[in-house]
Design a protein around this motif. Structure first.
Motif, PDB file in Angstrom:
ATOM      1  N   GLY A  42      51.758  34.056  37.084  1.00 13.35           N
ATOM      2  CA  GLY A  42      52.759  33.055  36.709  1.00 13.35           C
ATOM      3  C   GLY A  42      52.322  31.644  37.068  1.00 13.35           C
ATOM      4  N   GLU A  43      51.022  31.414  37.003  1.00 12.11           N
ATOM      5  CA  GLU A  43      50.506  30.077  37.325  1.00 12.11           C
ATOM      6  C   GLU A  43      51.135  28.997  36.439  1.00 12.11           C
ATOM      7  N   GLU A  44      51.408  29.367  35.192  1.00 17.56           N
ATOM      8  CA  GLU A  44      52.020  28.402  34.274  1.00 17.56           C
ATOM      9  C   GLU A  44      53.398  27.954  34.769  1.00 17.56           C
ATOM     10  N   ASN A  45      54.075  28.816  35.527  1.00 19.16           N
ATOM     11  CA  ASN A  45      55.379  28.441  36.076  1.00 19.16           C
ATOM     12  C   ASN A  45      55.237  27.386  37.176  1.00 19.16           C
ATOM     13  N   LEU A  46      54.151  27.474  37.949  1.00 14.87           N
ATOM     14  CA  LEU A  46      53.890  26.455  38.970  1.00 14.87           C
ATOM     15  C   LEU A  46      53.551  25.113  38.315  1.00 14.87           C
TER      16      LEU A  46
ATOM     17  N   TYR B 233      55.644  21.731  38.752  1.00 16.13           N
ATOM     18  CA  TYR B 233      55.001  20.467  39.112  1.00 16.13           C
ATOM     19  C   TYR B 233      55.391  19.354  38.128  1.00 16.13           C
ATOM     20  N   ASP B 234      55.356  19.671  36.844  1.00 10.05           N
ATOM     21  CA  ASP B 234      55.694  18.668  35.831  1.00 10.05           C
ATOM     22  C   ASP B 234      57.123  18.166  36.019  1.00 10.05           C
ATOM     23  N   LYS B 235      58.035  19.075  36.304  1.00 10.10           N
ATOM     24  CA  LYS B 235      59.440  18.679  36.480  1.00 10.10           C
ATOM     25  C   LYS B 235      59.627  17.848  37.754  1.00 10.10           C
ATOM     26  N   VAL B 236      58.922  18.205  38.816  1.00 14.47           N
ATOM     27  CA  VAL B 236      58.980  17.404  40.045  1.00 14.47           C
ATOM     28  C   VAL B 236      58.398  16.013  39.783  1.00 14.47           C
TER      29      VAL B 236
ATOM     30  N   LEU C 291      47.878  21.677  40.123  1.00  8.56           N
ATOM     31  CA  LEU C 291      48.101  22.578  41.252  1.00  8.56           C
ATOM     32  C   LEU C 291      47.475  22.023  42.530  1.00  8.56           C
ATOM     33  N   ARG C 292      46.359  21.338  42.404  1.00 11.15           N
ATOM     34  CA  ARG C 292      45.759  20.705  43.582  1.00 11.15           C
ATOM     35  C   ARG C 292      46.681  19.627  44.132  1.00 11.15           C
ATOM     36  N   ASP C 293      47.320  18.872  43.234  1.00 10.05           N
ATOM     37  CA  ASP C 293      48.255  17.841  43.696  1.00 10.05           C
ATOM     38  C   ASP C 293      49.526  18.471  44.255  1.00 10.05           C
ATOM     39  N   LEU C 294      49.968  19.580  43.680  1.00 13.50           N
ATOM     40  CA  LEU C 294      51.138  20.284  44.209  1.00 13.50           C
ATOM     41  C   LEU C 294      50.908  20.673  45.667  1.00 13.50           C
ATOM     42  N   SER C 295      49.708  21.124  45.977  1.00 12.15           N
ATOM     43  CA  SER C 295      49.384  21.489  47.355  1.00 12.15           C
ATOM     44  C   SER C 295      49.623  20.325  48.305  1.00 12.15           C
ATOM     45  N   ARG C 296      49.258  19.138  47.890  1.00  9.10           N
ATOM     46  CA  ARG C 296      49.406  17.953  48.742  1.00  9.10           C
ATOM     47  C   ARG C 296      50.859  17.525  48.884  1.00  9.10           C
TER      48      ARG C 296
ATOM     49  N   PRO D 217      49.037  28.868  54.854  1.00  3.68           N
ATOM     50  CA  PRO D 217      47.636  28.436  54.762  1.00  3.68           C
ATOM     51  C   PRO D 217      46.902  28.969  53.530  1.00  3.68           C
ATOM     52  N   VAL D 218      47.145  30.235  53.186  1.00  2.13           N
ATOM     53  CA  VAL D 218      46.456  30.806  52.018  1.00  2.13           C
ATOM     54  C   VAL D 218      46.986  30.170  50.729  1.00  2.13           C
ATOM     55  N   LEU D 219      48.290  30.015  50.628  1.00  2.00           N
ATOM     56  CA  LEU D 219      48.862  29.390  49.434  1.00  2.00           C
ATOM     57  C   LEU D 219      48.251  28.011  49.200  1.00  2.00           C
ATOM     58  N   LEU D 220      48.239  27.179  50.235  1.00  2.00           N
ATOM     59  CA  LEU D 220      47.731  25.817  50.071  1.00  2.00           C
ATOM     60  C   LEU D 220      46.223  25.813  49.812  1.00  2.00           C
ATOM     61  N   TYR D 221      45.503  26.727  50.434  1.00  2.00           N
ATOM     62  CA  TYR D 221      44.059  26.838  50.185  1.00  2.00           C
ATOM     63  C   TYR D 221      43.813  27.188  48.717  1.00  2.00           C
ATOM     64  N   MET D 222      44.551  28.154  48.195  1.00  3.92           N
ATOM     65  CA  MET D 222      44.355  28.558  46.805  1.00  3.92           C
ATOM     66  C   MET D 222      44.751  27.451  45.831  1.00  3.92           C
ATOM     67  N   LEU D 223      45.834  26.748  46.120  1.00  2.00           N
ATOM     68  CA  LEU D 223      46.212  25.620  45.271  1.00  2.00           C
ATOM     69  C   LEU D 223      45.146  24.523  45.331  1.00  2.00           C
TER      70      LEU D 223
END
Length: 296
Positions: free
Chosen positions: A60-64, A68-71, A104-109, A90-96
Protein backbone atom coordinates in the motif's frame (compact mmCIF):
# COMPACT_ATOMS: atom_id res chain seq x y z
CA UNK A 1 22.55 -19.34 15.44
CA UNK A 2 23.03 -18.18 19.01
CA UNK A 3 20.28 -15.87 20.22
CA UNK A 4 21.73 -12.60 21.42
CA UNK A 5 20.07 -9.73 23.22
CA UNK A 6 20.48 -6.10 22.22
CA UNK A 7 22.74 -5.64 25.23
CA UNK A 8 24.96 -8.58 24.26
CA UNK A 9 25.24 -7.87 20.56
CA UNK A 10 25.48 -4.09 20.62
CA UNK A 11 27.23 -3.30 23.90
CA UNK A 12 30.00 -1.30 22.20
CA UNK A 13 27.53 0.54 19.96
CA UNK A 14 25.40 1.50 22.96
CA UNK A 15 28.44 2.84 24.82
CA UNK A 16 29.16 5.13 21.88
CA UNK A 17 25.48 5.98 21.57
CA UNK A 18 25.31 7.12 25.20
CA UNK A 19 28.28 9.43 24.67
CA UNK A 20 26.48 11.49 22.01
CA UNK A 21 23.13 11.55 23.84
CA UNK A 22 21.88 14.83 25.24
CA UNK A 23 18.14 14.31 25.80
CA UNK A 24 16.62 15.22 29.16
CA UNK A 25 16.56 12.45 31.75
CA UNK A 26 13.56 14.05 33.47
CA UNK A 27 10.46 15.22 31.62
CA UNK A 28 8.53 18.33 32.59
CA UNK A 29 6.29 20.79 30.79
CA UNK A 30 9.29 22.65 29.27
CA UNK A 31 10.86 19.78 27.33
CA UNK A 32 8.05 17.62 25.95
CA UNK A 33 9.08 18.32 22.34
CA UNK A 34 12.31 16.45 21.66
CA UNK A 35 13.79 16.91 18.17
CA UNK A 36 15.77 14.03 16.69
CA UNK A 37 19.45 13.77 17.53
CA UNK A 38 21.21 13.09 14.21
CA UNK A 39 24.30 11.76 16.01
CA UNK A 40 22.42 8.98 17.79
CA UNK A 41 20.34 8.32 14.66
CA UNK A 42 23.50 7.20 12.85
CA UNK A 43 23.92 4.36 15.33
CA UNK A 44 20.27 3.36 15.15
CA UNK A 45 20.42 3.24 11.36
CA UNK A 46 23.41 0.90 11.59
CA UNK A 47 21.47 -1.43 13.90
CA UNK A 48 18.58 -1.51 11.43
CA UNK A 49 20.85 -1.93 8.42
CA UNK A 50 22.56 -4.91 10.10
CA UNK A 51 19.28 -6.76 10.59
CA UNK A 52 16.70 -5.68 8.02
CA UNK A 53 16.41 -8.31 5.29
CA UNK A 54 16.36 -6.96 1.70
CA UNK A 55 12.91 -8.37 0.91
CA UNK A 56 11.36 -6.00 3.46
CA UNK A 57 8.89 -3.63 1.79
CA UNK A 58 5.69 -1.58 1.98
CA UNK A 59 2.25 -2.87 1.05
CA UNK A 60 0.00 0.00 0.00
CA UNK A 61 2.88 2.35 -0.70
CA UNK A 62 0.59 4.37 -2.94
CA UNK A 63 -1.55 5.11 0.12
CA UNK A 64 1.46 6.65 1.89
CA UNK A 65 2.12 8.81 -1.17
CA UNK A 66 -1.54 9.92 -1.19
CA UNK A 67 -1.28 10.68 2.54
CA UNK A 68 1.86 12.73 1.93
CA UNK A 69 0.21 14.68 -0.89
CA UNK A 70 -2.77 15.56 1.31
CA UNK A 71 -0.52 16.64 4.19
CA UNK A 72 1.53 18.76 1.77
CA UNK A 73 -1.73 20.38 0.64
CA UNK A 74 -2.47 21.45 4.23
CA UNK A 75 -4.29 18.53 5.85
CA UNK A 76 -3.29 17.62 9.41
CA UNK A 77 -2.08 14.02 9.22
CA UNK A 78 -2.07 11.21 11.77
CA UNK A 79 -0.50 7.74 11.57
CA UNK A 80 -1.87 5.01 13.84
CA UNK A 81 0.59 2.11 13.86
CA UNK A 82 0.77 -1.34 15.40
CA UNK A 83 3.48 -1.85 18.02
CA UNK A 84 5.52 -5.02 18.49
CA UNK A 85 9.03 -3.83 19.29
CA UNK A 86 11.16 -0.78 19.97
CA UNK A 87 12.53 -1.05 16.43
CA UNK A 88 9.10 -0.46 14.84
CA UNK A 89 9.69 3.29 14.42
CA UNK A 90 13.43 3.05 13.56
CA UNK A 91 12.73 0.50 10.81
CA UNK A 92 9.80 2.48 9.39
CA UNK A 93 11.85 5.67 9.14
CA UNK A 94 14.88 3.80 7.76
CA UNK A 95 12.75 2.24 5.01
CA UNK A 96 11.10 5.56 4.16
CA UNK A 97 14.51 7.27 4.13
CA UNK A 98 15.86 4.69 1.69
CA UNK A 99 12.84 4.69 -0.60
CA UNK A 100 13.43 5.66 -4.25
CA UNK A 101 10.31 7.83 -3.91
CA UNK A 102 11.25 11.38 -2.91
CA UNK A 103 7.86 11.95 -1.27
CA UNK A 104 8.35 9.01 1.08
CA UNK A 105 11.83 10.24 1.98
CA UNK A 106 10.33 13.62 2.89
CA UNK A 107 7.51 11.93 4.82
CA UNK A 108 10.16 10.30 7.00
CA UNK A 109 11.53 13.72 7.92
CA UNK A 110 8.07 14.98 8.86
CA UNK A 111 7.10 12.20 11.30
CA UNK A 112 6.97 13.05 15.00
CA UNK A 113 6.12 10.16 17.32
CA UNK A 114 4.12 10.36 20.52
CA UNK A 115 6.24 8.67 23.20
CA UNK A 116 5.77 7.86 26.86
CA UNK A 117 8.21 9.51 29.27
CA UNK A 118 9.46 6.07 30.36
CA UNK A 119 11.73 6.06 27.30
CA UNK A 120 13.52 9.14 28.64
CA UNK A 121 13.51 8.37 32.34
CA UNK A 122 14.17 4.63 32.73
CA UNK A 123 17.63 4.10 31.22
CA UNK A 124 20.36 6.24 29.62
CA UNK A 125 20.76 3.73 26.79
CA UNK A 126 17.03 3.51 26.08
CA UNK A 127 16.89 7.29 26.21
CA UNK A 128 19.66 7.56 23.61
CA UNK A 129 17.85 4.92 21.52
CA UNK A 130 14.61 6.93 21.56
CA UNK A 131 16.38 10.24 21.12
CA UNK A 132 17.26 9.35 17.54
CA UNK A 133 13.73 10.29 16.43
CA UNK A 134 11.61 13.40 16.88
CA UNK A 135 9.05 12.94 19.64
CA UNK A 136 6.39 14.64 21.69
CA UNK A 137 6.60 13.10 25.15
CA UNK A 138 3.44 12.44 27.18
CA UNK A 139 2.63 11.14 30.65
CA UNK A 140 0.51 8.06 29.80
CA UNK A 141 -2.61 7.32 31.84
CA UNK A 142 -1.32 3.80 32.41
CA UNK A 143 1.87 5.17 34.00
CA UNK A 144 -0.05 7.68 36.11
CA UNK A 145 -2.32 4.99 37.52
CA UNK A 146 0.71 2.88 38.43
CA UNK A 147 2.57 5.78 40.03
CA UNK A 148 -0.48 6.87 42.03
CA UNK A 149 -0.82 3.35 43.41
CA UNK A 150 2.83 3.41 44.46
CA UNK A 151 2.59 6.86 46.08
CA UNK A 152 3.40 6.98 49.78
CA UNK A 153 0.68 9.50 50.56
CA UNK A 154 -2.39 11.16 49.12
CA UNK A 155 -0.42 14.37 48.76
CA UNK A 156 2.26 12.59 46.74
CA UNK A 157 -0.40 11.07 44.50
CA UNK A 158 -1.93 14.53 43.89
CA UNK A 159 1.48 15.98 43.03
CA UNK A 160 1.98 13.23 40.46
CA UNK A 161 -1.44 13.91 38.98
CA UNK A 162 -0.60 17.62 38.68
CA UNK A 163 2.71 16.76 37.03
CA UNK A 164 0.90 14.54 34.52
CA UNK A 165 -1.62 17.27 33.75
CA UNK A 166 1.11 19.87 33.11
CA UNK A 167 3.14 17.54 30.90
CA UNK A 168 0.14 16.46 28.84
CA UNK A 169 -1.13 20.02 28.40
CA UNK A 170 2.31 21.05 27.16
CA UNK A 171 2.32 18.00 24.86
CA UNK A 172 -0.98 19.10 23.32
CA UNK A 173 0.49 22.54 22.59
CA UNK A 174 3.63 20.93 21.13
CA UNK A 175 1.50 18.70 18.93
CA UNK A 176 -0.41 21.74 17.67
CA UNK A 177 2.92 23.35 16.75
CA UNK A 178 3.89 20.20 14.85
CA UNK A 179 0.63 20.31 12.88
CA UNK A 180 1.21 23.97 11.99
CA UNK A 181 4.67 23.07 10.65
CA UNK A 182 3.18 20.39 8.40
CA UNK A 183 4.61 17.55 10.46
CA UNK A 184 2.84 14.22 10.88
CA UNK A 185 2.01 12.74 14.27
CA UNK A 186 2.57 9.01 14.72
CA UNK A 187 0.83 7.21 17.59
CA UNK A 188 0.91 3.60 18.78
CA UNK A 189 -2.79 3.27 19.69
CA UNK A 190 -2.24 0.36 22.10
CA UNK A 191 0.26 2.48 24.01
CA UNK A 192 2.59 -0.46 24.58
CA UNK A 193 4.32 -3.30 22.75
CA UNK A 194 2.22 -6.37 22.05
CA UNK A 195 3.16 -9.42 24.14
CA UNK A 196 1.93 -12.75 22.72
CA UNK A 197 -0.42 -14.39 25.19
CA UNK A 198 -1.40 -11.03 26.64
CA UNK A 199 -4.24 -9.75 24.43
CA UNK A 200 -4.76 -6.71 26.68
CA UNK A 201 -1.46 -5.32 25.31
CA UNK A 202 -3.06 -5.07 21.87
CA UNK A 203 -6.19 -3.26 23.01
CA UNK A 204 -6.42 0.35 21.91
CA UNK A 205 -6.53 3.14 24.48
CA UNK A 206 -9.77 5.12 24.63
CA UNK A 207 -7.71 8.35 24.63
CA UNK A 208 -6.93 7.69 20.95
CA UNK A 209 -10.45 8.84 20.11
CA UNK A 210 -9.30 12.40 20.84
CA UNK A 211 -6.66 12.14 18.10
CA UNK A 212 -9.33 11.25 15.56
CA UNK A 213 -11.15 14.44 16.56
CA UNK A 214 -8.01 16.59 16.33
CA UNK A 215 -6.72 15.49 12.91
CA UNK A 216 -8.06 15.71 9.37
CA UNK A 217 -6.74 12.45 7.93
CA UNK A 218 -5.33 9.19 9.23
CA UNK A 219 -3.56 6.21 7.73
CA UNK A 220 -3.44 2.87 9.55
CA UNK A 221 -0.06 1.11 9.45
CA UNK A 222 0.27 -2.58 10.26
CA UNK A 223 3.56 -4.40 10.82
CA UNK A 224 4.37 -7.97 9.83
CA UNK A 225 7.74 -9.08 11.18
CA UNK A 226 10.09 -7.70 13.83
CA UNK A 227 13.81 -7.43 14.48
CA UNK A 228 13.22 -7.92 18.21
CA UNK A 229 11.59 -10.51 20.46
CA UNK A 230 10.53 -9.29 23.91
CA UNK A 231 11.92 -11.27 26.85
CA UNK A 232 10.92 -9.14 29.84
CA UNK A 233 10.41 -5.52 30.88
CA UNK A 234 14.09 -4.68 30.31
CA UNK A 235 14.09 -3.38 26.74
CA UNK A 236 17.80 -4.18 26.28
CA UNK A 237 17.13 -7.87 26.97
CA UNK A 238 15.10 -8.11 23.75
CA UNK A 239 16.51 -10.74 21.39
CA UNK A 240 17.62 -9.29 18.05
CA UNK A 241 17.77 -11.24 14.80
CA UNK A 242 17.57 -10.47 11.05
CA UNK A 243 13.98 -10.29 9.79
CA UNK A 244 11.82 -9.49 6.80
CA UNK A 245 9.44 -6.67 7.73
CA UNK A 246 6.36 -5.58 5.80
CA UNK A 247 4.61 -2.32 6.65
CA UNK A 248 1.04 -2.16 5.38
CA UNK A 249 -0.66 1.19 4.82
CA UNK A 250 -4.43 1.59 4.61
CA UNK A 251 -6.11 4.00 2.20
CA UNK A 252 -6.26 7.52 3.63
CA UNK A 253 -9.21 7.97 5.98
CA UNK A 254 -10.97 11.29 6.56
CA UNK A 255 -11.11 11.37 10.36
CA UNK A 256 -14.27 13.31 11.08
CA UNK A 257 -16.64 11.50 8.64
CA UNK A 258 -15.11 8.16 9.65
CA UNK A 259 -15.66 8.84 13.34
CA UNK A 260 -19.11 10.36 12.86
CA UNK A 261 -20.34 7.42 10.79
CA UNK A 262 -19.07 4.83 13.26
CA UNK A 263 -20.44 6.65 16.30
CA UNK A 264 -23.84 6.91 14.60
CA UNK A 265 -23.87 3.13 14.11
CA UNK A 266 -23.64 2.45 17.87
CA UNK A 267 -26.74 1.88 19.99
CA UNK A 268 -27.70 4.93 22.03
CA UNK A 269 -27.07 3.09 25.29
CA UNK A 270 -23.49 2.08 24.40
CA UNK A 271 -21.64 2.54 27.72
CA UNK A 272 -18.28 3.71 26.31
CA UNK A 273 -18.50 4.79 22.66
CA UNK A 274 -14.93 6.15 22.68
CA UNK A 275 -13.58 2.74 23.56
CA UNK A 276 -15.78 1.20 20.88
CA UNK A 277 -14.31 3.65 18.38
CA UNK A 278 -10.72 2.65 19.06
CA UNK A 279 -11.68 -1.04 19.28
CA UNK A 280 -12.98 -0.64 15.72
CA UNK A 281 -9.68 0.94 14.61
CA UNK A 282 -7.70 -1.88 16.21
CA UNK A 283 -9.89 -4.43 14.46
CA UNK A 284 -9.18 -2.73 11.14
CA UNK A 285 -5.45 -2.88 11.88
CA UNK A 286 -5.70 -6.56 12.83
CA UNK A 287 -7.58 -7.41 9.62
CA UNK A 288 -4.97 -5.55 7.58
CA UNK A 289 -2.21 -7.42 9.43
CA UNK A 290 -3.85 -10.78 8.76
CA UNK A 291 -4.37 -10.03 5.05
CA UNK A 292 -0.70 -9.26 4.62
CA UNK A 293 0.28 -12.26 6.73
CA UNK A 294 -1.74 -14.45 4.38
CA UNK A 295 0.11 -13.11 1.34
CA UNK A 296 3.62 -13.35 2.84
Amino acid sequence: MEKLSLRQRYASLFRELAQVSHAAAKIDSTNVYQPANSATRTYMDKLVQDNLLPESHFEGEENLVDFYDKVSAGKHGLILMEHYANTDLPVLLYMLDHSPNEKLRDLSRRIVAIAGMKLNEDSPVVRAFAESFSRVVIYPTRSLNKNEQMAQSEEEAKEEEQRARKINLAAMHAMDDCKKRGEVILVFPAGTRYRPGHPETKRGLREIDSYLRLFDIVVLVSINGSLLTIQNEDMLDDIIAPAKIIYGASPVIECKPFRKEFMASLPEDTPDPKQNMIDHVMQMLEEQHQRIEGKA
